[in-house]
Design a protein around this motif. Structure first.
Motif, PDB file in Angstrom:
ATOM      1  N   GLN A   1     -13.492  21.321  -0.802  1.00 46.54           N
ATOM      2  CA  GLN A   1     -12.594  22.398  -0.415  1.00 46.54           C
ATOM      3  C   GLN A   1     -11.197  22.217  -0.996  1.00 46.54           C
ATOM      4  O   GLN A   1     -10.543  23.188  -1.382  1.00 46.54           O
ATOM      5  N   GLU A   2     -10.742  20.999  -1.079  1.00 46.76           N
ATOM      6  CA  GLU A   2      -9.393  20.745  -1.560  1.00 46.76           C
ATOM      7  C   GLU A   2      -9.261  19.308  -2.035  1.00 46.76           C
ATOM      8  O   GLU A   2      -9.863  18.400  -1.459  1.00 46.76           O
ATOM      9  N   HIS A   3      -8.478  19.133  -3.093  1.00 45.57           N
ATOM     10  CA  HIS A   3      -8.197  17.802  -3.625  1.00 45.57           C
ATOM     11  C   HIS A   3      -6.716  17.739  -3.936  1.00 45.57           C
ATOM     12  O   HIS A   3      -6.248  18.309  -4.915  1.00 45.57           O
ATOM     13  N   GLU A   4      -5.971  17.054  -3.073  1.00 50.04           N
ATOM     14  CA  GLU A   4      -4.519  16.938  -3.221  1.00 50.04           C
ATOM     15  C   GLU A   4      -4.175  15.516  -3.621  1.00 50.04           C
ATOM     16  O   GLU A   4      -4.654  14.554  -3.004  1.00 50.04           O
ATOM     17  N   MET A   5      -3.336  15.370  -4.669  1.00 51.79           N
ATOM     18  CA  MET A   5      -3.007  14.047  -5.182  1.00 51.79           C
ATOM     19  C   MET A   5      -1.543  13.698  -4.928  1.00 51.79           C
ATOM     20  O   MET A   5      -0.665  14.560  -5.024  1.00 51.79           O
ATOM     21  N   PHE A   6      -1.313  12.409  -4.618  1.00 55.61           N
ATOM     22  CA  PHE A   6       0.031  11.899  -4.366  1.00 55.61           C
ATOM     23  C   PHE A   6       0.247  10.679  -5.257  1.00 55.61           C
ATOM     24  O   PHE A   6      -0.620   9.801  -5.330  1.00 55.61           O
ATOM     25  N   PRO A   7       1.401  10.594  -5.930  1.00 51.88           N
ATOM     26  CA  PRO A   7       1.640   9.447  -6.824  1.00 51.88           C
ATOM     27  C   PRO A   7       1.758   8.145  -6.060  1.00 51.88           C
ATOM     28  O   PRO A   7       2.254   8.106  -4.942  1.00 51.88           O
ATOM     29  N   VAL A   8       1.276   7.078  -6.681  1.00 52.33           N
ATOM     30  CA  VAL A   8       1.349   5.735  -6.099  1.00 52.33           C
ATOM     31  C   VAL A   8       2.385   4.944  -6.878  1.00 52.33           C
ATOM     32  O   VAL A   8       2.312   4.834  -8.106  1.00 52.33           O
ATOM     33  N   LYS A   9       3.350   4.379  -6.163  1.00 54.56           N
ATOM     34  CA  LYS A   9       4.425   3.637  -6.816  1.00 54.56           C
ATOM     35  C   LYS A   9       4.058   2.190  -7.102  1.00 54.56           C
ATOM     36  O   LYS A   9       4.426   1.624  -8.111  1.00 54.56           O
ATOM     37  N   ARG A  10       3.363   1.578  -6.123  1.00 58.60           N
ATOM     38  CA  ARG A  10       3.059   0.153  -6.273  1.00 58.60           C
ATOM     39  C   ARG A  10       1.570  -0.079  -6.117  1.00 58.60           C
ATOM     40  O   ARG A  10       0.912   0.541  -5.290  1.00 58.60           O
ATOM     41  N   LEU A  11       1.046  -0.982  -6.910  1.00 58.14           N
ATOM     42  CA  LEU A  11      -0.365  -1.335  -6.859  1.00 58.14           C
ATOM     43  C   LEU A  11      -0.513  -2.809  -6.535  1.00 58.14           C
ATOM     44  O   LEU A  11       0.333  -3.632  -6.901  1.00 58.14           O
ATOM     45  N   LEU A  12      -1.610  -3.163  -5.874  1.00 53.86           N
ATOM     46  CA  LEU A  12      -1.883  -4.573  -5.598  1.00 53.86           C
ATOM     47  C   LEU A  12      -2.071  -5.363  -6.886  1.00 53.86           C
ATOM     48  O   LEU A  12      -1.842  -6.560  -6.924  1.00 53.86           O
ATOM     49  N   THR A  13      -2.481  -4.682  -7.957  1.00 52.73           N
ATOM     50  CA  THR A  13      -2.705  -5.393  -9.217  1.00 52.73           C
ATOM     51  C   THR A  13      -1.409  -5.963  -9.782  1.00 52.73           C
ATOM     52  O   THR A  13      -1.439  -6.888 -10.594  1.00 52.73           O
ATOM     53  N   THR A  14      -0.247  -5.430  -9.347  1.00 56.41           N
ATOM     54  CA  THR A  14       1.009  -5.974  -9.853  1.00 56.41           C
ATOM     55  C   THR A  14       1.273  -7.375  -9.313  1.00 56.41           C
ATOM     56  O   THR A  14       2.129  -8.089  -9.830  1.00 56.41           O
TER      57      THR A  14
ATOM     58  N   HIS B   1       0.879  -1.176   0.000  1.00 55.59           N
ATOM     59  CA  HIS B   1       0.000   0.000   0.000  1.00 55.59           C
ATOM     60  C   HIS B   1       0.908   1.214   0.000  1.00 55.59           C
ATOM     61  O   HIS B   1       0.905   2.019   0.912  1.00 55.59           O
ATOM     62  N   ASP B   2       1.767   1.312  -1.024  1.00 58.36           N
ATOM     63  CA  ASP B   2       2.880   2.233  -0.971  1.00 58.36           C
ATOM     64  C   ASP B   2       2.710   3.353  -1.969  1.00 58.36           C
ATOM     65  O   ASP B   2       2.382   3.145  -3.119  1.00 58.36           O
ATOM     66  N   GLY B   3       2.942   4.574  -1.543  1.00 60.66           N
ATOM     67  CA  GLY B   3       2.918   5.721  -2.431  1.00 60.66           C
ATOM     68  C   GLY B   3       4.146   6.566  -2.214  1.00 60.66           C
ATOM     69  O   GLY B   3       4.724   6.587  -1.130  1.00 60.66           O
ATOM     70  N   GLY B   4       4.539   7.278  -3.238  1.00 65.55           N
ATOM     71  CA  GLY B   4       5.732   8.097  -3.097  1.00 65.55           C
ATOM     72  C   GLY B   4       5.428   9.435  -2.471  1.00 65.55           C
ATOM     73  O   GLY B   4       4.314   9.932  -2.525  1.00 65.55           O
ATOM     74  N   ASN B   5       6.455  10.065  -1.946  1.00 63.92           N
ATOM     75  CA  ASN B   5       6.308  11.394  -1.388  1.00 63.92           C
ATOM     76  C   ASN B   5       6.441  12.463  -2.448  1.00 63.92           C
ATOM     77  O   ASN B   5       6.029  13.608  -2.252  1.00 63.92           O
ATOM     78  N   GLY B   6       7.045  12.061  -3.608  1.00 63.74           N
ATOM     79  CA  GLY B   6       7.174  13.025  -4.684  1.00 63.74           C
ATOM     80  C   GLY B   6       8.192  14.101  -4.358  1.00 63.74           C
ATOM     81  O   GLY B   6       8.927  14.042  -3.384  1.00 63.74           O
ATOM     82  N   ASN B   7       8.247  15.125  -5.199  1.00 64.95           N
ATOM     83  CA  ASN B   7       9.200  16.210  -5.019  1.00 64.95           C
ATOM     84  C   ASN B   7       8.464  17.518  -4.831  1.00 64.95           C
ATOM     85  O   ASN B   7       7.361  17.712  -5.320  1.00 64.95           O
TER      86      ASN B   7
END
Length: 447
Positions: free
Chosen positions: A408-421, A38-44
């Motif tokens: 009010q706000e919609h903030e998105m964070f990239p996901v590195k790994r998916l369960l579908t992999t 259930h991993d997502g990146g922090n991004g830059n």
């Protein structure tokens, strides 16, 4: 421990115990039990919103007490509640409470909180994190006389353990029924941890599924002393961790209930912090089949709980009833039903429709119980059905707006790994990048 199966002989350890040629029962205990993928990146770059992602090993807020699948970190939940624009002592709600991250975060800040989850395993872990005092003492009962021939026929623990081992584990759980509420809760979570560690042999590459013994010779056999030491050792670990989180005297209500029918008064909630299960076909009942077996629940022969959980891979008869979904959700169902892959127009469409109806009902109920001006913070993740994008964040926004929530706000964070992999057949379909979203709403003051 003895078994005729080819069990592994080495486990990543936090403390070393030399048990040559055997599954290392003690070395597996108290390790940082791995979280499901259930991993997502922090991004830059800087962001206005703290990433909700849990670190690979999280200890804040007793997250290491038990590796329950969670949508956000303790620090993120604490940040959401502490940074609210609302004033005074609040009433916080998590209608998909899981193991109690929101409830503990709210309590540490001195707010009243209600947490609900349909899975009783989650409720027990939440009880430990939020209600068990830091001075609770581990209990032993190795001096008790337990009949080795105790009958364990049809006990769900027999999917993994032989009769003698099952009888000893069941003796522990029976003993806990007569203990204090705090000892019972800590003892059950210790049992969850011990049973999960002892059954590593049955875990595969998919962290949301657990195998069962295919024949009697595969069932694991441990001595009474090994089981006793495992259960006691896990209690010691949990007792040591309880002192790490200072809790307040604020009210904590933990209920095993359904998000689609919240047992709460209308206009009673100030802030909601939650993450509904995602549309990723995770069967949470099977993922926690071993822990449910400790509670005496057999999810393989009795499927009531499996069918009740949101996101289940089983379909209910009610899933065939007409839905009241918005255009985006209906468009997704249409795309799934028209997909060329097998069973897309039948089973997979029904399962997705059932999930979306559950999501819709949960958002509707959350609006009903919330006060005008209340806040709601959602963590959701987009996914794919084959090569069809599941825009869950946008669907949540559309459905929530229909029930009086204003974005009010919609903030998105990239996901590195998916369960579908983890699914080799699913890898055949081309997929794009997906994001995990933090979505903030306020409840309209006048409808």
């Amino acid at each position: 421990m003895t078994t005729n199966a080819s069990a592994p002989t080495q486990v990543t350890e936090r403390r070393t115990v030399d048990v040559p040629g055997r599954s290392p029962i003690l070395s597996a205990l108290q390790e940082a039990l791995p979280l499901p993928v259930h991993d997502g990146g922090n991004g830059n770059g800087a962001r206005r919103v703290l990433s909700p992602k849990r670190p690979a090993v999280e200890t804040a807020g007793l997250a290491d007490a038990f590796p329950y699948y969670a949508g956000f970190s303790f620090d993120w939940a604490t940040s959401c509640i502490s940074n609210t624009q609302l004033k005074g002592v609040l009433t916080v709600l998590d209608p998909w409470n899981g193991s109690g991250t929101t409830t503990l975060a709210a309590n540490t800040l001195g707010h009243s909180v209600v947490g609900l989850d349909r899975n009783p395993v989650a409720s027990v872990v939440a009880q430990l994190r939020c209600k068990v005092p830091m001075n609770v003492e581990p209990i032993r009962f190795s001096s008790l006389r337990i009949r080795a021939s105790a009958r364990t026929q049809n006990d769900p623990l027999n999917y993994w353990f032989d009769d003698i081992t099952t009888a000893r584990i069941r003796a522990w759980t029976s003993h806990l029924e007569h203990a204090s509420p705090s000892n019972r809760t800590m003892g059950l979570v210790a049992a969850f941890r011990a049973v999960r560690s002892l059954t590593k042999y049955f875990e595969g590459s998919n962290p949301t599924w657990v195998k069962r013994a295919s024949e009697n010779e595969e069932r694991l056999c441990f001595t009474h002393s090994e089981i006793d030491e495992a259960f006691f050792s896990e209690q010691v670990f949990l007792a040591s961790r309880l002192s790490s989180v200072p809790r307040t005297s604020a009210s904590v209500s933990l209920l095993t209930a359904d998000s689609a029918a919240l047992p709460l008064a209308t206009n009673s909630i100030d802030i909601i912090v939650t993450s509904p299960p995602y549309l990723t076909r995770i069967d949470y009942a099977v993922a926690y089949a071993r822990e449910l077996a400790v509670l005496g629940i057999d999810v393989f022969s009795e499927k009531t709980l499996r069918k009740a959980l949101m996101g289940t891979t089983l379909t209910r008869q009610a899933s065939m009833t007409p839905s009241l979904l918005g255009p985006m959700a209906e468009a997704l169902l249409s795309d799934i039903s028209q997909h060329e892959s097998k069973a897309s127009s039948s089973y997979y469409m029904k399962q997705a429709k059932q999930y979306l109806n559950d999501l819709n009902s949960g958002l509707r109920e959350s609006a009903r119980v919330s006060k005008p001006g209340a806040e709601m913070h959602l963590v959701v993740q987009d996914s794919y059905y084959k090569d069809v994008l599941v825009p869950l964040a946008e669907i949540c926004i559309e459905e929530a707006k229909r029930y009086g929530w204003e974005l009010q706000e919609h903030e998105m964070f990239p996901v590195k790994r998916l369960l579908t992999t983890l699914n080799t057949s699913a890898r055949a379909y081309k997929k794009g990048d997906v994001s995990e979203s933090v979505i903030t709403f306020t409840r309209r003051k006048h409808d």
